[in-house]
Write an enzyme that holds these catalytic residues in place. Structure first.
Site, PDB file in Angstrom:
ATOM      1  N   ARG A   1      -8.690  -0.804   4.309  1.00 44.59           N
ATOM      2  CA  ARG A   1      -7.834   0.402   3.652  1.00 44.59           C
ATOM      3  C   ARG A   1      -6.393   0.016   3.304  1.00 44.59           C
ATOM      4  NH1 ARG A   1      -7.535   5.968   6.996  1.00 44.59           N
ATOM      5  NH2 ARG A   1      -6.325   5.997   5.118  1.00 44.59           N
TER       6      ARG A   1
ATOM      7  N   ASP B   1       4.417   0.925  12.219  1.00 44.88           N
ATOM      8  CA  ASP B   1       3.145   0.019  11.599  1.00 44.88           C
ATOM      9  C   ASP B   1       3.104  -1.282  12.353  1.00 44.88           C
ATOM     10  OD1 ASP B   1       3.091   1.819   8.464  1.00 44.88           O
ATOM     11  OD2 ASP B   1       2.532   2.643  10.358  1.00 44.88           O
TER      12      ASP B   1
ATOM     13  N   LYS C   1       1.021  -1.208   0.184  1.00 43.72           N
ATOM     14  CA  LYS C   1       0.100   0.058   0.012  1.00 43.72           C
ATOM     15  C   LYS C   1       0.931   1.122  -0.071  1.00 43.72           C
ATOM     16  CE  LYS C   1      -1.845   1.822   3.951  1.00 43.72           C
ATOM     17  NZ  LYS C   1      -1.729   3.151   4.303  1.00 43.72           N
ATOM     18  N   ASN C   2       1.801   1.273   0.819  1.00 41.72           N
ATOM     19  CA  ASN C   2       2.632   2.679   1.072  1.00 41.72           C
ATOM     20  C   ASN C   2       3.715   2.649   0.026  1.00 41.72           C
ATOM     21  OD1 ASN C   2       0.966   3.001   3.451  1.00 41.72           O
ATOM     22  ND2 ASN C   2       2.485   2.527   4.788  1.00 41.72           N
TER      23      ASN C   2
ATOM     24  N   CYS D   1      -6.406  10.832  11.908  1.00 41.29           N
ATOM     25  CA  CYS D   1      -6.748   9.896  12.282  1.00 41.29           C
ATOM     26  C   CYS D   1      -6.707   9.614  13.555  1.00 41.29           C
ATOM     27  CB  CYS D   1      -6.283   8.731  11.278  1.00 41.29           C
ATOM     28  SG  CYS D   1      -4.571   8.460  11.512  1.00 41.29           S
TER      29      CYS D   1
ATOM     30  N   ARG E   1      -1.722  14.182  12.653  1.00 39.75           N
ATOM     31  CA  ARG E   1      -1.237  14.300  11.174  1.00 39.75           C
ATOM     32  C   ARG E   1      -1.107  15.403  10.535  1.00 39.75           C
ATOM     33  NH1 ARG E   1      -2.145   8.732   9.744  1.00 39.75           N
ATOM     34  NH2 ARG E   1      -0.374   8.853   8.477  1.00 39.75           N
TER      35      ARG E   1
HETATM   36  C1  EPZ Z   1       3.534   7.141   6.258  1.00 42.48           C
HETATM   37  O1  EPZ Z   1       2.865   8.152   6.993  1.00 42.48           O
HETATM   38  C2  EPZ Z   1       2.679   5.879   6.275  1.00 42.48           C
HETATM   39  N1  EPZ Z   1       1.502   6.094   5.250  1.00 42.48           N
HETATM   40  C3  EPZ Z   1       2.279   5.308   7.467  1.00 42.48           C
HETATM   41  O2  EPZ Z   1       1.622   4.139   7.457  1.00 42.48           O
HETATM   42  C4  EPZ Z   1       3.256   5.165   8.410  1.00 42.48           C
HETATM   43  O3  EPZ Z   1       3.125   4.860   9.707  1.00 42.48           O
HETATM   44  C5  EPZ Z   1       4.262   6.530   8.580  1.00 42.48           C
HETATM   45  O4  EPZ Z   1       4.543   6.945   7.264  1.00 42.48           O
HETATM   46  C6  EPZ Z   1       5.593   6.059   9.435  1.00 42.48           C
HETATM   47  O5  EPZ Z   1       6.480   5.178   8.790  1.00 42.48           O
HETATM   48  C7  EPZ Z   1       1.694   6.297   4.030  1.00 42.48           C
HETATM   49  O6  EPZ Z   1       2.713   5.941   3.625  1.00 42.48           O
HETATM   50  C8  EPZ Z   1       0.389   6.424   3.163  1.00 42.48           C
HETATM   51  P1  EPZ Z   1       5.565  10.595   8.521  1.00 42.48           P
HETATM   52  P2  EPZ Z   1       3.121   9.649   7.003  1.00 42.48           P
HETATM   53  O7  EPZ Z   1       5.283  11.911   7.935  1.00 42.48           O
HETATM   54  O8  EPZ Z   1       4.143  10.021   5.948  1.00 42.48           O
HETATM   55  C9  EPZ Z   1       4.691  13.798  12.179  1.00 42.48           C
HETATM   56  C10 EPZ Z   1      -0.046   2.603   7.528  1.00 42.48           C
HETATM   57  O9  EPZ Z   1      -0.507   2.040   8.485  1.00 42.48           O
HETATM   58  N2  EPZ Z   1       4.695  14.852  10.972  1.00 42.48           N
HETATM   59  O10 EPZ Z   1       6.611  10.013   8.504  1.00 42.48           O
HETATM   60  O11 EPZ Z   1       2.111  10.666   7.223  1.00 42.48           O
HETATM   61  C11 EPZ Z   1       3.598  12.891  12.059  1.00 42.48           C
HETATM   62  O12 EPZ Z   1       2.358  13.462  12.810  1.00 42.48           O
HETATM   63  C12 EPZ Z   1       0.140   4.370   7.740  1.00 42.48           C
HETATM   64  O13 EPZ Z   1       0.058   2.178   6.577  1.00 42.48           O
HETATM   65  C13 EPZ Z   1       4.438  16.183  11.285  1.00 42.48           C
HETATM   66  O14 EPZ Z   1       4.415  16.606  12.299  1.00 42.48           O
HETATM   67  O15 EPZ Z   1       4.151   9.642   8.539  1.00 42.48           O
HETATM   68  C14 EPZ Z   1       4.125  11.665  12.776  1.00 42.48           C
HETATM   69  O16 EPZ Z   1       4.247  12.032  14.144  1.00 42.48           O
HETATM   70  C15 EPZ Z   1       0.011   4.737   8.928  1.00 42.48           C
HETATM   71  N3  EPZ Z   1       4.101  17.208  10.432  1.00 42.48           N
HETATM   72  C16 EPZ Z   1       5.350  11.730  12.368  1.00 42.48           C
HETATM   73  O17 EPZ Z   1       5.775  12.839  11.822  1.00 42.48           O
HETATM   74  C17 EPZ Z   1       4.330  16.988   8.904  1.00 42.48           C
HETATM   75  O18 EPZ Z   1       4.100  17.816   8.164  1.00 42.48           O
HETATM   76  C18 EPZ Z   1       5.845  10.696  11.191  1.00 42.48           C
HETATM   77  O19 EPZ Z   1       5.127  10.804  10.217  1.00 42.48           O
HETATM   78  C19 EPZ Z   1       4.399  15.580   8.549  1.00 42.48           C
HETATM   79  C20 EPZ Z   1       4.423  14.600   9.730  1.00 42.48           C
END
Ligand code: EPZ
Length: 417
Positions: free
Chosen positions: A398, A305, A22-23, A116, A121
């Site tokens: 999803r 995850d 998915k990712n 979510c 997020r």
């Molecule tokens: C990706 O989400 C994945 N989703 C998530 O998988 C996964 O858990 C995550 O990466 C971490 O590996 C997809 O790829 C579609 P991040 P993403 O930006 O990109 C904070 C699943 O189960 N942050 O690395 O949103 C954020 O709040 C999903 O498949 C900010 O603060 O993750 C989090 O605490 C769930 N500001 C941390 O960074 C921002 O602008 C990590 O988020 C962006 C992120």
């Protein structure tokens, strides 16, 4: 019909194939927007997040067709229509369309992608990184308008190796003028897949797999055929189900090389893992060791995850385990549901779960609240004595093509009703 029924307590035996990631698929589909040509994406998982992404792409003018797990995308003509509606707000990964649209047409107005239950997020890091490339972003009530008169390469250092921000910068940088150096980039396998797709289409990207990426913008891109790799988290899900209840399973196509920290944790619990070219086999007894301390980290550390997927397994280990969630601020919601099944877990400091191994879990009705927590409850159902009902199956759909089909292949009595 939105409930999964599981009769648990029996060891798992058999073989199941692991679906496409998915990712990895979602950013690759967004990246196809950058290419004024036709792309064919193979092994694209049939999951609702991919369906929503394809609807968004169609909404801005892409011609989409699907045949089994192959998706054909003709992005010859796209508009800069406003993106809104539940396909955007309901799906976090829609944010990667921001970078792709900026790279392609130079502007986009879109609703804020959904948060979510695992966390707020925010998209502040996305916005600050893109502003450094010359993007003007006007934040409004429930949407934002991004416009890049001239998207220019620059040096960007991320304060945190965010997966989504790394993807957005790569997508914008490919369409930008000049060179972008991205420091402290995320190193998840999904980033490597995105870079490999773009490189195959003609992009020039160096440092793939490392934390410094150098992207030369402006190279012409052409249509490609590309295969999505297997999903390391789905493979980890079924691996943990086998470790939780015992048995001997083979996970065909499991991307073992991307699962080292997950495999190490499973071996600490006592499983025997054998890696081969075409997959991964798991041999596990019912008796399990605890893990004194496990923390989630960015790749190649233990994936956030996988946290909700290993927690059920540790609820019947012989001793005390501690799991610390360091990536998302509210990703321990599964604890309350596991306690209904007899698990003995306490949350400390909002981010640490202390798990005292119980004799067994008992089946009951529980509710999924998000994707991986829902899959974790299915694992708990496989382990529990009696019948478990996991409500809100739509969260699980999803990211999982058909979790019932996959676990039935491993001998689990499981069905939707
Ligand atoms: C990706 O989400 C994945 N989703 C998530 O998988 C996964 O858990 C995550 O990466 C971490 O590996 C997809 O790829 C579609 P991040 P993403 O930006 O990109 C904070 C699943 O189960 N942050 O690395 O949103 C954020 O709040 C999903 O498949 C900010 O603060 O993750 C989090 O605490 C769930 N500001 C941390 O960074 C921002 O602008 C990590 O988020 C962006 C992120």
């Amino acid at each position: 019909m939105d409930t999964i029924h599981i009769r648990g307590g029996n060891a798992l035996f058999g073989e199941t194939r692991i679906q496409g990631s998915k990712n990895a698929a979602l950013p690759v589909l967004a990246a196809a927007l950058l290419i004024e040509d036709t792309c064919v994406i193979d092994n694209c998982p049939r999951i609702s997040d991919v369906h929503h992404m394809l609807m968004l792409l169609e909404g801005i003018g892409c011609k989409i067709s699907r045949k089994n797990r192959s998706v054909t995308i003709d992005a010859g003509r796209v508009s800069d229509d406003i993106m809104s509606g539940e396909n955007v707000t309901g799906m976090r990964s829609s944010i990667t369309l921001l970078g792709a649209m900026l790279g392609r047409v130079g502007e986009i107005t879109m609703a804020y992608p959904g948060g979510c239950v695992i966390g707020v997020r925010p998209i502040d890091l996305h916005i600050s990184a893109l502003r450094k490339m010359g993007v003007e972003i006007e934040e409004k009530e429930n949407c934002f308008a991004a416009k890049a008169r001239k998207l220019e390469g620059t040096v960007i250092r991320l304060p945190f190796p965010s997966v989504g921000v790394t993807e957005n910068v790569i997508l914008a940088a490919v369409g930008a003028k000049g060179i972008t150096v991205l420091q402290n980039a995320a190193r998840e396998p999904e980033i490597v897949t995105l870079c490999e797709f773009l490189r195959k289409a003609g992009a020039v990207i160096e440092g793939i797999g490392g934390s410094v990426l150098i992207i030369q913008g402006g190279h012409p891109l052409h249509g490609v055929r590309f295969q999505i790799p297997a999903d390391r988290i789905v493979a980890g899900t079924y691996l943990m189900a086998a470790v939780g209840v015992g048995g001997h399973v083979f996970l065909k196509d499991a991307p073992s090389a991307q699962m080292q920290s997950t495999i190490k944790a499973a071996e600490q619990i006592g499983a025997e893992i054998a890696v081969s070219e075409d997959g991964l086999s798991v041999l596990s007894e019912k008796r399990k060791n605890p893990i004194a301390y496990l923390r989630t980290e960015v790749y190649p550390g233990f994936p956030t995850d996988m946290q909700s997927l290993i927690m059920p397994v540790l609820t019947t280990a012989e001793g005390i385990s501690v799991i610390e969630e360091t990536v998302f601020e509210d990703r321990l919601r599964i604890v309350e549901e596991l306690k209904k099944m007899g698990a003995c877990i306490e949350i400390q400091k909002k981010c640490q779960a202390v798990i005292v191994g119980a004799e067994s879990l008992h089946g009951c009705e529980v509710s999924a609240r998000e994707l991986r927590g829902g899959a974790g409850l299915v694992i708990a159902g496989c382990m529990a004595q009696g019948e478990t009902l996991v409500k809100n199956r739509h969260f699980i759909e999803r990211g999982y093509e058909d979790i019932c089909r996959d676990l039935q292949n491993l001998g689990v009595t499981i069905y939707t009703g």
